[in-house]
Design an enzyme around this catalytic site. Structure first.
Site, short mmCIF file in Angstrom:
data_model
loop_
_atom_site.label_atom_id
_atom_site.label_comp_id
_atom_site.label_asym_id
_atom_site.label_seq_id
_atom_site.Cartn_x
_atom_site.Cartn_y
_atom_site.Cartn_z
N ASP A 122 68.61 42.74 88.48
CA ASP A 122 67.86 43.53 89.46
C ASP A 122 67.06 44.62 88.74
O ASP A 122 67.64 45.42 87.99
CB ASP A 122 68.87 44.20 90.41
CG ASP A 122 68.38 44.26 91.84
OD1 ASP A 122 67.25 43.82 92.11
OD2 ASP A 122 69.16 44.74 92.69
N ASP A 128 71.36 46.25 91.72
CA ASP A 128 71.36 47.70 91.51
C ASP A 128 72.34 48.38 92.47
O ASP A 128 72.56 49.59 92.40
CB ASP A 128 69.95 48.29 91.62
CG ASP A 128 69.35 48.17 93.00
OD1 ASP A 128 69.94 47.47 93.86
OD2 ASP A 128 68.28 48.76 93.24
N SER A 129 73.00 47.58 93.34
CA SER A 129 74.14 48.08 94.10
C SER A 129 75.23 48.57 93.15
O SER A 129 76.13 49.31 93.56
CB SER A 129 74.71 47.00 95.03
OG SER A 129 74.88 45.77 94.33
N LYS A 163 64.84 40.40 89.84
CA LYS A 163 64.53 40.61 91.26
C LYS A 163 63.85 41.96 91.42
O LYS A 163 64.22 42.91 90.70
CB LYS A 163 65.82 40.56 92.09
CG LYS A 163 65.59 40.85 93.59
CD LYS A 163 66.81 40.55 94.44
CE LYS A 163 67.83 41.66 94.47
NZ LYS A 163 67.34 42.95 94.99
N GLU A 183 66.72 41.11 103.60
CA GLU A 183 67.85 42.00 103.91
C GLU A 183 67.60 42.77 105.21
O GLU A 183 66.50 43.31 105.43
CB GLU A 183 68.07 43.00 102.75
CG GLU A 183 69.21 43.98 103.05
CD GLU A 183 69.70 44.77 101.84
OE1 GLU A 183 69.19 44.53 100.72
OE2 GLU A 183 70.59 45.61 102.03
N GLU A 242 62.01 44.66 94.62
CA GLU A 242 61.88 44.92 96.06
C GLU A 242 60.43 45.19 96.43
O GLU A 242 59.69 45.81 95.66
CB GLU A 242 62.74 46.14 96.45
CG GLU A 242 64.23 45.92 96.24
CD GLU A 242 65.07 47.12 96.67
OE1 GLU A 242 64.51 48.11 97.20
OE2 GLU A 242 66.30 47.06 96.48
O1 KIV Z 1 71.65 45.25 94.58
C1 KIV Z 1 72.09 44.38 95.33
O2 KIV Z 1 73.30 44.10 95.39
C2 KIV Z 1 71.14 43.67 96.16
C3 KIV Z 1 71.68 42.75 97.21
C4 KIV Z 1 72.24 43.54 98.31
C5 KIV Z 1 70.69 41.77 97.66
O3 KIV Z 1 69.98 43.84 96.03
#
Ligand code: KIV
Length: 298
Positions: free
Chosen positions: A86, A47-48, A115, A184, A117
């Protein structure tokens, strides 16, 4: 390299002699092909995306539809690394049912795993996903979707209580069925504590070398993201500078008439040119020899 699988990742502990896992983010097909050819183990459609591609200041604005759109683009490259999608903010916070439905959007877009959080409080969501046969990667420590609750992007796990809570969260995720956990923004020794406590692999970002693998954001390691440089990032290239120089050279060539030249233009056969009353560059024989513009559709 053979296609990477979830069971293949699940057993990758460095203490058991495994090589550290390599994960990198990608958000489109060219990025996925680069990651694949570079031989990484996992691609995270992170989600970056919100920050390094869509231009937001944090990750909170990206939606599950946008994540699915970019996951689809990555999956179209059919990469050998395991594709992890994500789950964005609010796609797994409202209810367990919502979580499974949203994760299914990423799986149908081509992700092999998802993934999310958060620690122990995510256990019901992780269990439901695992029940639905969706492999789950956890993510604890600095969780960017909690930026407002954390008061910024801050290193986590720095006190005795916080370090112990981190270990407990990671163990709860392992018990719920996660196959790997991202750590992280935590002190390296705390990451080592968590890694030692788990029998599934940890993948660190800003968490030191004691993890079972590392992940970086593609745009950070390539030097494409210029607004933010987290202190834990190592830049392996300066592609932003290279790209600016290339586009500036193109602009200069267009303005001086140096681009395109005869080899970059198509030309009439001399008899056709002659019948049209054309001479000079129109019949230059140096151009591409046939009418195929590029090979993809031929
Ligand atoms: O969204 C992302 O790129 C991440 C990584 C920084 C682990 O969650």
């Amino acid at each position: 390299m053979a296609k990477v699988t979830v069971p293949g990742v699940r057993t990758r502990k460095v203490r058991d002699g495994a090589a550290p896992l390599v994960m990198v983010t990608a958000y489109d097909a060219p990025g996925a092909r680069i990651a694949d050819e570079a031989g990484v183990d996992l691609i995270l459609v992170g989600d970056s995306l919100a920050m390094v591609v869509l231009g937001h200041d944090d990750t909170l604005s990206v939606t599950i539809e946008e994540m699915a759109h970019h996951t689809r683009a990555v999956a179209r490259a059919k990469p050998k690394p395991l594709v992890v999608g994500d789950l964005p903010w609010l796609s797994y916070h409202v209810s367990v049912e919502d979580t499974v439905r949203n994760a299914a959007l990423l799986v149908r877009a081509g992700a092999t795993a998802v993934k999310l959080e958060g620690g122990a409080k995510r256990v019901p969501m992780v269990r439901a996903l695992v029940d639905a046969e969706i492999p789950v990667m956890g993510h604890v420590g600095l969780t960017p979707q909690s930026i407002n609750a954390m008061g910024g992007f801050r290193v986590q796990g720095k006190t005795v209580d916080a370090a112990q809570a981190l270990v407990a969260d990671a163990l709860a995720l392992q018990e719920a069925g996660c196959f790997a956990i991202v750590l992280e923004g935590v002190p390296d020794t705390v990451a080592g504590l968590v890694t030692d406590a788990l029998d599934l692999p940890t993948i660190g970002i800003g968490a030191g070398v004691a993890c079972d693998g590392q992940v970086l954001v593609m745009h950070d390691l390539l030097g494409l993201e210029d607004r933010i440089t987290p202190t834990f990032v190592r830049r392996y290239a300066d592609l932003r500078r290279t790209a600016i120089e290339a586009v500036a050279a193109y602009a200069a060539d267009v303005r001086t008439g140096a681009f395109p030249d005869a080899t970059e233009s198509y030309h009439l056969q001399p008899d056709v040119a002659e019948a049209l009353g054309l001479t000079g560059d129109a019949v230059d024989p140096e151009g591409p020899s046939d009418d195929i513009v590029h090979g993809l559709y031929s």
